[in-house]
Motif scaffolding. Sequence first.
Motif, PDB file in Angstrom:
ATOM      1  N   UNK A 167     -38.358  -1.735 -21.899  1.00  0.00           N
ATOM      2  CA  UNK A 167     -38.637  -2.677 -20.810  1.00  0.00           C
ATOM      3  C   UNK A 167     -37.397  -2.819 -19.930  1.00  0.00           C
ATOM      4  N   UNK A 168     -36.228  -2.912 -20.578  1.00  0.00           N
ATOM      5  CA  UNK A 168     -34.978  -3.087 -19.831  1.00  0.00           C
ATOM      6  C   UNK A 168     -34.612  -1.830 -19.054  1.00  0.00           C
ATOM      7  N   UNK A 169     -35.094  -0.683 -19.530  1.00  0.00           N
ATOM      8  CA  UNK A 169     -34.749   0.571 -18.867  1.00  0.00           C
ATOM      9  C   UNK A 169     -33.596   1.297 -19.532  1.00  0.00           C
ATOM     10  N   UNK A 170     -33.189   0.845 -20.710  1.00  0.00           N
ATOM     11  CA  UNK A 170     -32.098   1.527 -21.416  1.00  0.00           C
ATOM     12  C   UNK A 170     -32.613   2.722 -22.203  1.00  0.00           C
ATOM     13  N   UNK A 171     -33.924   2.739 -22.464  1.00  0.00           N
ATOM     14  CA  UNK A 171     -34.517   3.883 -23.148  1.00  0.00           C
ATOM     15  C   UNK A 171     -35.646   4.424 -22.280  1.00  0.00           C
ATOM     16  N   UNK A 172     -35.651   5.725 -22.090  1.00  0.00           N
ATOM     17  CA  UNK A 172     -36.777   6.346 -21.414  1.00  0.00           C
ATOM     18  C   UNK A 172     -37.928   6.466 -22.406  1.00  0.00           C
ATOM     19  N   UNK A 173     -39.134   6.739 -21.919  1.00  0.00           N
ATOM     20  CA  UNK A 173     -40.245   6.942 -22.846  1.00  0.00           C
ATOM     21  C   UNK A 173     -40.768   8.360 -22.669  1.00  0.00           C
ATOM     22  N   UNK A 174     -41.384   8.886 -23.732  1.00  0.00           N
ATOM     23  CA  UNK A 174     -41.806  10.280 -23.707  1.00  0.00           C
ATOM     24  C   UNK A 174     -43.261  10.432 -23.315  1.00  0.00           C
ATOM     25  N   UNK A 175     -43.997   9.340 -23.359  1.00  0.00           N
ATOM     26  CA  UNK A 175     -45.408   9.408 -22.963  1.00  0.00           C
ATOM     27  C   UNK A 175     -45.857   7.993 -22.646  1.00  0.00           C
ATOM     28  N   UNK A 176     -46.876   7.860 -21.799  1.00  0.00           N
ATOM     29  CA  UNK A 176     -47.413   6.554 -21.489  1.00  0.00           C
ATOM     30  C   UNK A 176     -46.671   5.897 -20.345  1.00  0.00           C
TER      31      UNK A 176
END
Lengths: 367, 269
Positions: A56-65
């Motif tokens: 949510x914060x943007x510190x981790x990218x997501x791989x799907x969704x």
Amino acid sequence: MTFSPDRPTMIEFRDVHKYYGDYHALRGINGTIRAGEFFSLLGPSGCGKTTLLRTIAGFEGIDNGAVLIDGKDMAKVPANARPTNMVFQSYAIFPHMSVAENVGFGLRRDPRSRTEKAAAVEEALEMVGLKGYGARAAHALSGGQRQRVALARALILKPKVLLLDEPLSALDKKMREHMQVELIKLQRQVGITFILVTHDQEEALVMSDRIAVMFEGQIAQLADPETLYRRPNGRKVADFIGTMNFIPCQILSETGGRIEVEAKGLGRVMLDEDQVPPARGEGEPVVGLRPETLTMLYPGQEPQERAVAGRIDEVIYFGDMTYYDVFIGGTDVEVRLSMRNVPGRPVLDVGTEVQLAWSPSALVLFR
Amino acid sequence: MNRAPGLKTYAVIYLLFLYGPILILPLFAFNDASIVAFPLAGFTTKWFAEMWADPNLWKALKNSLIIALSTATLSTVLGIFAARSSVRYKWPGKPVVMGFIMLPLVLPEMIVAMSLLIVLLGIGINLSIFTVIMGHVLMCTPFAVAILTSAFQSLDRSLEEAALDLGESAASTFRLIILPLVMPGILSSFLITFTISIDEFIVANFLGSGQPILSVYIFGQFRFPAKVPSMLALGTILVGVSVVLLAIAEYFRRRGIARTGGKDTGGFL
């Protein structure tokens, strides 16, 4: 709970997946968090709750969704442009700055004048109960004070969402309980959506409008605290939230949604549809029973519904409460029950024969 | 506290052995005799005057300062890049690359100097103080990387994320948060690499092309017995300057730690 369920959606997770190398950290997260809600992500360590917060914060990218904030897909929005602010577990107070410099850090790009910014800083400090602390060196503060500085620093930007990563875990018990109440008050006052990550189920129950219980990268149940506590949708959730007695049982018959079971020591019970969560495949069937739904009868007192005989095996004295472990119905099934230590009720000894009153509606079936 | 008298004796002897010879320096620098031997002949400052009057000393000093300042600056800047990258980011081949960066720490200096000389001459680069700077940067960068890596490692990663979270860019986060917090490490690195460079002899001698450089100059002067006392005078001044520099650096380091409320994990003094 004064929370109204018809508020607009603030955050939406759509089938969010996250991998660290081969490790599948988030396994298809779906769900919504509403505007103005005090929401908790609860689970044991390693369940992915902090990872989810960081997406949510943007510190981790997501791989799907997708992660949507206020209806906007955040895929291409970097952390410094998101309408979220975070209170870090370590508080991340800048040690080379004063309290005021810390709190005002986010205003550096604000076009307001110096005096207006100073007033905003002072206002933020007052809000967290640190009025007049502005000139102090940040590193000279106590744990609780650092926490407040971190809160003021995040809230001064008036984010749409405030993210709290286990903010109370470093405080001692008294301070933690005090800050829980303060956080609730603060959230009502500012009306911002708060998302709290915690592994402490009690903390989540006390503070949240709704809670997502997470295990192994998935949300096991998303509900308000009372539903989670009274009607957990699976054995894992039931075990994680509070104390739950699990009693082996046999399923006798199913008619419509109603199920009749033979619970060891308790006898035959008819369970309503809402006492049977849909989750299946969790092993041998058991019924769950919370300690406070059992009551120890005074000699000669009649039960309101049903009663079972038992023998006390263990007594755990807590001051205001006593916990008893009791073998029921002449079986090897042991249940824990909690009794308030009111005047006139003596604490009983190990080996005492007792009668326990219980209510079939308090049971939940896990199968 | 007299449980281990042997250890105490050992410590005293160790310190005497370490600093005794250095204490001899000022003794003979002020001795009114051109041979370095007891008994002392009387007090004089003429060796200082003689040293002071030698124009070659000033040329050598100027060159050495240029070399040491450039080396300290370059290797510290390179060290910042390498240390930051190795602590904060993951990239393929990192262990190998970092290994090669640190390798000059253990390579025999003589070999490094010789191969540099051969390569430089081979590709037709004229030897000058710039080639000495190149050699020194190669040797000093591993020290800078080692010092700065520990400085970057002690930074809480959340501090960076907090600055980003509060709206700063990666560049302004580096400037506002990271740089001030690793500044004591940067100062340490600068000081150490400066010190290594200024008394380095082998590379300076091989790649200096006969330019006057302090270490080479001192070595040369020792060939003339009459010059030895004035070199002792120079040595006395250098020791004094080193102690003052170190004290200043330590003062700033401790102040930096006190200001950020960190724990003192040991320094130079």
